[in-house]
Design a protein around this motif. Structure first.
Motif, PDB file in Angstrom:
ATOM      1  N   ALA A  63      15.344  60.972 105.673  1.00  0.00           N
ATOM      2  CA  ALA A  63      14.241  60.063 105.979  1.00  0.00           C
ATOM      3  C   ALA A  63      13.062  60.780 106.612  1.00  0.00           C
ATOM      4  O   ALA A  63      11.965  60.221 106.692  1.00  0.00           O
ATOM      5  CB  ALA A  63      14.718  58.942 106.907  1.00  0.00           C
ATOM      6  N   HIS A 103      10.103  66.283 111.424  1.00  0.00           N
ATOM      7  CA  HIS A 103      10.411  64.931 110.952  1.00  0.00           C
ATOM      8  C   HIS A 103       9.080  64.210 110.784  1.00  0.00           C
ATOM      9  O   HIS A 103       8.278  64.146 111.709  1.00  0.00           O
ATOM     10  CB  HIS A 103      11.292  64.206 111.971  1.00  0.00           C
ATOM     11  N   ARG A 106       6.465  58.104 110.529  1.00  0.00           N
ATOM     12  CA  ARG A 106       5.776  57.099 109.715  1.00  0.00           C
ATOM     13  C   ARG A 106       4.985  57.708 108.562  1.00  0.00           C
ATOM     14  O   ARG A 106       4.552  56.999 107.655  1.00  0.00           O
ATOM     15  CB  ARG A 106       4.837  56.264 110.590  1.00  0.00           C
ATOM     16  N   ALA A 108       6.272  59.767 106.468  1.00  0.00           N
ATOM     17  CA  ALA A 108       7.235  60.100 105.416  1.00  0.00           C
ATOM     18  C   ALA A 108       7.072  59.146 104.235  1.00  0.00           C
ATOM     19  O   ALA A 108       6.297  58.192 104.284  1.00  0.00           O
ATOM     20  CB  ALA A 108       8.654  60.013 105.977  1.00  0.00           C
ATOM     21  N   SER A 109       7.831  59.442 103.175  1.00  0.00           N
ATOM     22  CA  SER A 109       7.864  58.583 101.988  1.00  0.00           C
ATOM     23  C   SER A 109       6.489  58.416 101.361  1.00  0.00           C
ATOM     24  O   SER A 109       6.012  57.313 101.118  1.00  0.00           O
ATOM     25  CB  SER A 109       8.454  57.205 102.342  1.00  0.00           C
ATOM     26  N   SER A 121       1.188  56.147 100.275  1.00  0.00           N
ATOM     27  CA  SER A 121       2.564  55.756 100.517  1.00  0.00           C
ATOM     28  C   SER A 121       3.270  55.519  99.181  1.00  0.00           C
ATOM     29  O   SER A 121       2.682  54.996  98.241  1.00  0.00           O
ATOM     30  CB  SER A 121       2.572  54.472 101.350  1.00  0.00           C
ATOM     31  N   THR A 131      11.123  54.291 106.659  1.00  0.00           N
ATOM     32  CA  THR A 131      10.584  55.280 107.591  1.00  0.00           C
ATOM     33  C   THR A 131      10.767  54.795 109.024  1.00  0.00           C
ATOM     34  O   THR A 131      10.992  53.612 109.280  1.00  0.00           O
ATOM     35  CB  THR A 131       9.100  55.555 107.309  1.00  0.00           C
ATOM     36  N   TRP A 132      10.641  55.756 109.963  1.00  0.00           N
ATOM     37  CA  TRP A 132      10.898  55.479 111.376  1.00  0.00           C
ATOM     38  C   TRP A 132       9.767  56.025 112.226  1.00  0.00           C
ATOM     39  O   TRP A 132       9.149  57.033 111.887  1.00  0.00           O
ATOM     40  CB  TRP A 132      12.224  56.114 111.797  1.00  0.00           C
ATOM     41  N   PRO A 146       6.646  51.368 109.397  1.00  0.00           N
ATOM     42  CA  PRO A 146       7.909  51.989 109.809  1.00  0.00           C
ATOM     43  C   PRO A 146       8.712  51.073 110.728  1.00  0.00           C
ATOM     44  O   PRO A 146       8.161  50.155 111.342  1.00  0.00           O
ATOM     45  CB  PRO A 146       7.447  53.240 110.558  1.00  0.00           C
ATOM     46  N   TYR A 184       3.035  63.854 112.846  1.00  0.00           N
ATOM     47  CA  TYR A 184       4.432  63.662 112.469  1.00  0.00           C
ATOM     48  C   TYR A 184       5.223  63.108 113.663  1.00  0.00           C
ATOM     49  O   TYR A 184       4.667  62.870 114.732  1.00  0.00           O
ATOM     50  CB  TYR A 184       5.010  64.958 111.904  1.00  0.00           C
TER      51      TYR A 184
END
Length: 399
Positions: A63, A103, A106, A108-109, A121, A131-132, A146, A184
């Motif tokens: 993730a 990591h 938010r 990510a993806s 996105s 996402t987190w 996220p 990030y």
């Protein structure tokens, strides 16, 4: 003597000079696995003459990848593939090799460079994932929202970073860099622009630092002291409500107390609407200078460092201990070798490339008219042990 080409020890790691190749995402992985592209790319950088080469941002969990094409280090297959790259590229030179753990939170993806990337996105039909982030705040109105990290998610990600650090050590990397900048996940916790929590992990500066420091501490516990451990941070968010250089100094002191060896002082890229000033040569060097003057950490400078004389001045003036270059190395994969020639330093070349060495090629001063004259030397071939001999000074005459 060039100060840029003087050796330095960072943590327990000895480097041959002060030039690092920055981590640069290649968006060329498959399910997190490094591919032949990574071997060729990093192999080329390891033959650049830089003292240190750092592999791209690598996710500690699936993730955490920015895109489908980002590297991962969260299973045995990832570890084995990276071990192969370290083993093979280390044969090419005496440069040291590191890896950056990151990591995306938010951010990510999203679509990658290889998939017509426009900072978008991913839609569900293209394999988007959950996402987190510290708070449930989307990157902008067009992005997914996220999930706010609860206690279980915090523990999971903390453990993932630690596990990935252990994998990086087993894979043979000499250095590990924690990515806490550029919007990030760890940066998202640090900045009040992206962290709206009101628990132990948000609110004032101390609470916002808590999770990134916990991650750094967890990695410090397992990363060997005879290697190097660093942290890339934002010196400024370029946002009226964001982090400032004073905040960065506070964080750097806390990292130093944990046992981090060096910091890279970057800036910007947190959120849409940040007013990033125009990039000019060395525009972020002042941030490294502040850290160097107020902490005992090794300070690495970045920010449009493109000329050898510029890099030399940064080191000689004491503004930073090291310089890191990125796009300059993509443009010219032999940038450190050419910088050495420009500064009058005789550098080792791979024997296969010896005919292009400044004092072995009459065309060099034509192609590089600003290079200083270097005393004629002959570099010996590599012995069967695989180590590199230092150049032996000889007299070269026409025959």
């Amino acid at each position: 003597m060039s100060n840029l080409f003087q050796p330095i020890t960072v943590g327990g790691l000895a480097l041959g000079n002060r030039i690092a190749i920055s981590p640069m995402c290649q968006y060329s992985a498959e399910e997190g696995l490094a591919q032949s592209w990574h071997l060729i790319h990093i192999g080329g950088m390891m033959m650049s003459g830089a003292g240190l080469v750092i592999m791209e941002a690598t996710a500690p969990e699936a993730a955490g990848r920015i895109t489908h094409g980002c590297l991962g280090l969260y299973n045995d297959a990832h570890e084995e593939k990276l071990r192969e790259i370290v083993t093979e590229t280390r044969k090419l030179s005496s440069s040291r090799i590191g890896i950056q753990l990151s990591h995306a939170g938010r951010r990510a993806s999203c679509r990658s460079v290889r998939d017509r990337w426009r900072g978008e996105s991913l839609p569900p039909e293209e394999g988007a994932w959950q996402t987190w982030a510290p708070s449930a705040l989307a990157y902008d109105d067009s992005w997914h929202c996220p999930a706010e990290m609860n206690a279980d998610a915090l523990a999971r990600v903390r453990r993932a970073f630690k596990d990935s650090a252990e994998r990086a050590d087993r894979a043979g990397f000499d250095l590990l860099e924690i990515h806490g900048a550029h919007g990030y996940l760890l940066h998202q916790f640090l900045s009040p622009v992206t962290n709206r929590r009101r628990d132990l992990y948000g609110g004032d500066v101390v609470k916002c630092m808590r999770f990134p420091l916990e991650v750094a501490q967890a990695i410090r516990e397992v990363w060997p002291a005879d290697k190097a451990l660093g942290f890339r941070m934002n010196s400024s968010d370029y946002h009226p409500d964001g982090l400032t250089l004073d905040d960065a100094v506070t964080l750097a002191r806390e990292l130093e107390a944990i046992g981090i060896d060096y910091v890279v002082m970057s800036a910007g890229n947190l959120a849409p609407g940040c007013k990033i000033p125009p990039a000019t040569p060395g525009h972020q060097v002042e941030y490294a200078a502040r850290i160097k003057s107020e902490t005992g950490l090794t300070a690495m400078a970045v920010g449009l460092i493109v000329e050898p004389e510029q890099a030399e001045e940064i080191i000689t003036s004491g503004k930073a201990d090291m310089v890191a270059i990125a796009r300059a190395a993509l443009d010219n994969p032999r940038w450190p070798m050419h910088a050495a020639a420009a500064l009058g330093v005789d550098m080792e070349y791979p024997p296969q490339y010896i005919r292009a060495r400044p004092n072995n090629w009459t065309g060099f001063p034509i192609v590089h008219p600003n290079a200083r004259e270097i005393k004629a030397t002959r570099q010996m071939d590599r012995p069967s042990s695989g180590s590199w001999d230092r150049p032996e000074v000889v007299t070269i005459t026409d025959s």
